[in-house]
Design a protein around this motif. Structure first.
Motif, PDB file in Angstrom:
ATOM      1  N   TYR A  69       0.862  -1.041  -0.809  1.00 28.99           N
ATOM      2  CA  TYR A  69      -0.086   0.079  -0.252  1.00 28.99           C
ATOM      3  C   TYR A  69       0.850   1.032  -0.454  1.00 28.99           C
ATOM      4  O   TYR A  69       0.317   2.422   0.214  1.00 28.99           O
ATOM      5  CB  TYR A  69      -1.067   0.060   0.854  1.00 28.99           C
ATOM      6  CG  TYR A  69      -1.567  -1.207   1.419  1.00 28.99           C
ATOM      7  CD1 TYR A  69      -2.360  -1.600   0.044  1.00 28.99           C
ATOM      8  CD2 TYR A  69      -2.382  -1.921   2.745  1.00 28.99           C
ATOM      9  CE1 TYR A  69      -2.926  -2.722   0.320  1.00 28.99           C
ATOM     10  CE2 TYR A  69      -2.018  -2.745   2.896  1.00 28.99           C
ATOM     11  CZ  TYR A  69      -3.334  -3.626   1.881  1.00 28.99           C
ATOM     12  OH  TYR A  69      -4.153  -4.858   1.776  1.00 28.99           O
ATOM     13  N   LEU A  70       2.348   0.741  -0.256  1.00 25.86           N
ATOM     14  CA  LEU A  70       2.778   2.487  -0.781  1.00 25.86           C
ATOM     15  C   LEU A  70       2.261   3.759  -1.137  1.00 25.86           C
ATOM     16  O   LEU A  70       2.737   4.682  -0.175  1.00 25.86           O
ATOM     17  CB  LEU A  70       3.905   1.667  -1.555  1.00 25.86           C
ATOM     18  CG  LEU A  70       4.874   3.123  -1.383  1.00 25.86           C
ATOM     19  CD1 LEU A  70       5.831   3.368   0.231  1.00 25.86           C
ATOM     20  CD2 LEU A  70       6.352   2.315  -2.337  1.00 25.86           C
ATOM     21  N   ALA A  71       1.966   3.203  -2.140  1.00 24.50           N
ATOM     22  CA  ALA A  71       0.968   4.590  -3.006  1.00 24.50           C
ATOM     23  C   ALA A  71       0.048   5.432  -2.257  1.00 24.50           C
ATOM     24  O   ALA A  71       0.028   6.776  -1.913  1.00 24.50           O
ATOM     25  CB  ALA A  71       0.052   4.094  -4.408  1.00 24.50           C
ATOM     26  N   MET A  72      -0.887   4.626  -0.950  1.00 22.97           N
ATOM     27  CA  MET A  72      -1.684   5.088  -0.316  1.00 22.97           C
ATOM     28  C   MET A  72      -0.764   5.656   0.726  1.00 22.97           C
ATOM     29  O   MET A  72      -1.641   6.880   0.977  1.00 22.97           O
ATOM     30  CB  MET A  72      -2.942   3.915   0.142  1.00 22.97           C
ATOM     31  CG  MET A  72      -3.599   4.305   0.914  1.00 22.97           C
ATOM     32  SD  MET A  72      -5.086   3.020   1.460  1.00 22.97           S
ATOM     33  CE  MET A  72      -3.752   1.819   2.698  1.00 22.97           C
ATOM     34  N   VAL A  73      -0.146   5.001   1.244  1.00 25.91           N
ATOM     35  CA  VAL A  73       0.022   5.521   2.356  1.00 25.91           C
ATOM     36  C   VAL A  73       0.574   7.178   2.237  1.00 25.91           C
ATOM     37  O   VAL A  73       1.314   8.090   3.378  1.00 25.91           O
ATOM     38  CB  VAL A  73       1.805   4.542   3.245  1.00 25.91           C
ATOM     39  CG1 VAL A  73       2.683   5.577   4.372  1.00 25.91           C
ATOM     40  CG2 VAL A  73       1.185   3.657   3.729  1.00 25.91           C
ATOM     41  N   LYS A  74       1.507   6.994   0.886  1.00 24.41           N
ATOM     42  CA  LYS A  74       2.350   8.969   0.498  1.00 24.41           C
ATOM     43  C   LYS A  74       1.050  10.037   0.454  1.00 24.41           C
ATOM     44  O   LYS A  74       1.409  11.090   0.155  1.00 24.41           O
ATOM     45  CB  LYS A  74       2.964   8.598  -0.656  1.00 24.41           C
ATOM     46  CG  LYS A  74       3.946   7.416  -1.022  1.00 24.41           C
ATOM     47  CD  LYS A  74       4.805   7.106  -2.489  1.00 24.41           C
ATOM     48  CE  LYS A  74       5.858   6.512  -2.896  1.00 24.41           C
ATOM     49  NZ  LYS A  74       6.870   6.432  -3.623  1.00 24.41           N
ATOM     50  N   LEU A  75       0.111   9.214   0.315  1.00 26.20           N
ATOM     51  CA  LEU A  75      -1.554   9.650  -0.657  1.00 26.20           C
ATOM     52  C   LEU A  75      -1.667  11.005   1.274  1.00 26.20           C
ATOM     53  O   LEU A  75      -1.770  11.678   1.232  1.00 26.20           O
ATOM     54  CB  LEU A  75      -1.930   9.577  -1.307  1.00 26.20           C
ATOM     55  CG  LEU A  75      -1.825   8.935  -2.468  1.00 26.20           C
ATOM     56  CD1 LEU A  75      -2.835   8.370  -2.733  1.00 26.20           C
ATOM     57  CD2 LEU A  75      -1.582   9.825  -3.129  1.00 26.20           C
ATOM     58  N   TYR A  76      -1.245   9.860   2.188  1.00 23.55           N
ATOM     59  CA  TYR A  76      -1.903  10.323   3.811  1.00 23.55           C
ATOM     60  C   TYR A  76      -0.994  10.756   4.241  1.00 23.55           C
ATOM     61  O   TYR A  76      -1.193  12.470   4.736  1.00 23.55           O
ATOM     62  CB  TYR A  76      -2.319   8.725   4.490  1.00 23.55           C
ATOM     63  CG  TYR A  76      -2.844   8.005   4.503  1.00 23.55           C
ATOM     64  CD1 TYR A  76      -3.738   8.211   3.629  1.00 23.55           C
ATOM     65  CD2 TYR A  76      -2.706   6.851   4.800  1.00 23.55           C
ATOM     66  CE1 TYR A  76      -5.390   7.596   3.024  1.00 23.55           C
ATOM     67  CE2 TYR A  76      -4.008   5.657   4.752  1.00 23.55           C
ATOM     68  CZ  TYR A  76      -5.331   6.184   3.916  1.00 23.55           C
ATOM     69  OH  TYR A  76      -6.123   5.483   4.144  1.00 23.55           O
ATOM     70  N   ALA A  77       0.707  10.779   3.402  1.00 21.84           N
ATOM     71  CA  ALA A  77       1.308  11.509   4.093  1.00 21.84           C
ATOM     72  C   ALA A  77       1.178  13.222   3.507  1.00 21.84           C
ATOM     73  O   ALA A  77       1.366  14.159   3.842  1.00 21.84           O
ATOM     74  CB  ALA A  77       2.996  11.219   3.663  1.00 21.84           C
ATOM     75  N   ARG A  78       0.518  13.237   2.367  1.00 22.10           N
ATOM     76  CA  ARG A  78       0.557  14.248   1.712  1.00 22.10           C
ATOM     77  C   ARG A  78      -1.129  14.879   2.202  1.00 22.10           C
ATOM     78  O   ARG A  78      -0.981  16.314   2.149  1.00 22.10           O
ATOM     79  CB  ARG A  78       0.149  13.993   0.650  1.00 22.10           C
ATOM     80  CG  ARG A  78       0.928  14.384  -0.468  1.00 22.10           C
ATOM     81  CD  ARG A  78       1.331  13.503  -2.427  1.00 22.10           C
ATOM     82  NE  ARG A  78       0.851  14.616  -2.922  1.00 22.10           N
ATOM     83  CZ  ARG A  78      -0.698  13.850  -3.683  1.00 22.10           C
ATOM     84  NH1 ARG A  78       0.038  12.913  -4.266  1.00 22.10           N
ATOM     85  NH2 ARG A  78      -1.392  15.502  -4.515  1.00 22.10           N
ATOM     86  N   ALA A  79      -2.113  14.030   2.307  1.00 17.44           N
ATOM     87  CA  ALA A  79      -3.161  15.113   3.084  1.00 17.44           C
ATOM     88  C   ALA A  79      -2.561  15.045   4.251  1.00 17.44           C
ATOM     89  O   ALA A  79      -3.256  16.381   5.139  1.00 17.44           O
ATOM     90  CB  ALA A  79      -4.344  13.267   3.205  1.00 17.44           C
ATOM     91  N   GLY A  80      -1.827  14.565   5.375  1.00 17.20           N
ATOM     92  CA  GLY A  80      -1.409  15.564   6.016  1.00 17.20           C
ATOM     93  C   GLY A  80      -0.731  17.189   6.079  1.00 17.20           C
ATOM     94  O   GLY A  80      -0.924  18.107   6.594  1.00 17.20           O
ATOM     95  N   LEU A  81       0.751  17.155   5.048  1.00 14.07           N
ATOM     96  CA  LEU A  81       0.657  18.078   4.879  1.00 14.07           C
ATOM     97  C   LEU A  81      -0.379  19.226   4.134  1.00 14.07           C
ATOM     98  O   LEU A  81      -0.715  20.018   4.384  1.00 14.07           O
ATOM     99  CB  LEU A  81       1.614  18.284   3.110  1.00 14.07           C
ATOM    100  CG  LEU A  81       2.598  17.423   4.247  1.00 14.07           C
ATOM    101  CD1 LEU A  81       4.059  17.361   3.109  1.00 14.07           C
ATOM    102  CD2 LEU A  81       3.991  18.208   5.463  1.00 14.07           C
ATOM    103  N   HIS A  82      -1.171  18.889   3.751  1.00 11.76           N
ATOM    104  CA  HIS A  82      -2.604  19.557   2.549  1.00 11.76           C
ATOM    105  C   HIS A  82      -3.304  20.153   4.038  1.00 11.76           C
ATOM    106  O   HIS A  82      -3.539  21.095   4.323  1.00 11.76           O
ATOM    107  CB  HIS A  82      -3.551  18.730   1.871  1.00 11.76           C
ATOM    108  CG  HIS A  82      -5.137  19.512   2.231  1.00 11.76           C
ATOM    109  ND1 HIS A  82      -4.567  20.931   1.804  1.00 11.76           N
ATOM    110  CD2 HIS A  82      -5.889  18.968   1.916  1.00 11.76           C
ATOM    111  CE1 HIS A  82      -6.178  20.813   1.149  1.00 11.76           C
ATOM    112  NE2 HIS A  82      -6.636  20.078   1.978  1.00 11.76           N
ATOM    113  N   LEU A  83      -3.467  19.428   4.739  1.00 17.58           N
ATOM    114  CA  LEU A  83      -4.316  20.366   6.240  1.00 17.58           C
ATOM    115  C   LEU A  83      -2.695  21.119   7.177  1.00 17.58           C
ATOM    116  O   LEU A  83      -3.859  21.653   7.423  1.00 17.58           O
ATOM    117  CB  LEU A  83      -4.225  18.812   7.213  1.00 17.58           C
ATOM    118  CG  LEU A  83      -4.842  19.140   8.707  1.00 17.58           C
ATOM    119  CD1 LEU A  83      -6.449  19.982   9.245  1.00 17.58           C
ATOM    120  CD2 LEU A  83      -4.721  18.057   9.327  1.00 17.58           C
TER     121      LEU A  83
END
Length: 295
Positions: A69-83
């Motif tokens: 799920y590496l692509a998903m974890v990267k998206l979660y990281a970007r979501a945190g930076l977005h917040l």
């Protein structure tokens, strides 16, 4: 809403994979130290925490590239930076993942340590992001932590927000139906994003990729790069001036028309639709995203 049918074969296989995972024992496993784990807020802790089956994954070598799920974890990281960007008026981007801790189950909390950078100054900083994944067949996540990594271990653990649901009814419950075309002409509630804004607003593509990845968790970065956004409209029940400030609204419904996703007999050239609801609670400092593909 009428979500698309889900391929439960893929989900079942993923569940089997999670259940059959093996993890290092002995020297790579730390004894459960509750005070230390709480002080770290479950970040940067190596080994298996027996009470929550939290397992460390390191991402600065070849090992992490094999993670399902590496692509998903990267998206979660970007979501945190977005917040963080939405709350602080910054424009930080993801450089790379450093590590993440994940529970040994399909739906999990993710404790992500990452390197972020400022595109203007090129300065880098280590960040910590926590994402709670609450649904296996659609986007439903909470991000209660998005912060620079503390320089020192705090003695007081993170206290979750008191209530994730203190929002207006319009922004709660099930997602809305896709509006009729004439509803997008209501300038008091809806803003249609123009082409230049689409190019300069990367959270729109982030939301779409999160929706796709929540349904197809083994999707690759390459497949996500094929997505092309056609149109975007943003709805709020609060009247906003100027209208394009809806791009920065803390509470909004985002309607995305896109193509580039081939599923089953559906061609990648067929236009499809996705709906995402965003709620950012400034007082508690969390982000809630709920979304799905509209069928």
């Amino acid at each position: 809403m009428h979500p698309e049918l889900i391929d439960f074969t893929e989900i079942s296989n993923n569940l089997d994979e999670e259940e059959n995972m093996t993890f290092p024992m002995g020297g790579d496993t730390e004894d459960y130290d509750k005070p230390r784990v709480e002080a770290l807020d479950c970040f940067d802790f190596d080994g298996i925490i027996n009470s929550s089956a939290l397992v460390a994954h390191h991402c600065e070598g070849d090992e992490c590239r094999k993670h399902t799920y590496l692509a998903m974890v990267k998206l979660y990281a970007r979501a945190g930076l977005h917040l963080y960007n939405m709350l602080n008026g910054t424009n930080l981007k993801l450089d790379h993942l450093k590590r993440f801790n994940k529970q040994m189950r399909f739906l999990s909390s993710y404790y992500i340590t990452l390197l972020a950078f400022d595109p203007t100054s090129r300065l880098q900083e280590t960040f910590q992001v926590k994402v709670d994944d609450d649904c296996f067949n659609s986007l439903d996540l909470i991000c209660p932590i998005a912060r620079p990594k503390p320089l020192e271990i705090t003695k007081e653990p993170f206290i979750p927000p008191r209530d994730y649901t203190v929002v207006l009814p319009f922004y709660k419950g099930s997602l809305p139906e896709w509006p009729p075309e004439d509803a997008f002409n209501d300038r008091k509630r809806v803003y249609v994003v123009n082409e230049s804004e689409l190019q300069n607003t990367d959270w729109i593509s982030l939301y779409l990729e999160l929706v796709i990845c929540s349904r197809h968790r083994q999707i690759s970065d390459g497949d996500l790069s094929k997505l092309k956004i056609v149109n975007v409209a943003i709805e709020t029940i609060e009247e906003v001036e100027p209208p394009n400030e809806r791009l920065n609204a803390k509470r909004a419904i985002v309607y995305i028309t896109f193509k580039g996703l081939a599923i089953g007999r559906t061609s990648e050239h067929v236009e499809r639709k996705a709906i995402v609801r965003r709620v950012i609670n400034e007082r508690e400092g969390y982000l809630s995203l709920k979304g799905d593909i509209w069928s």
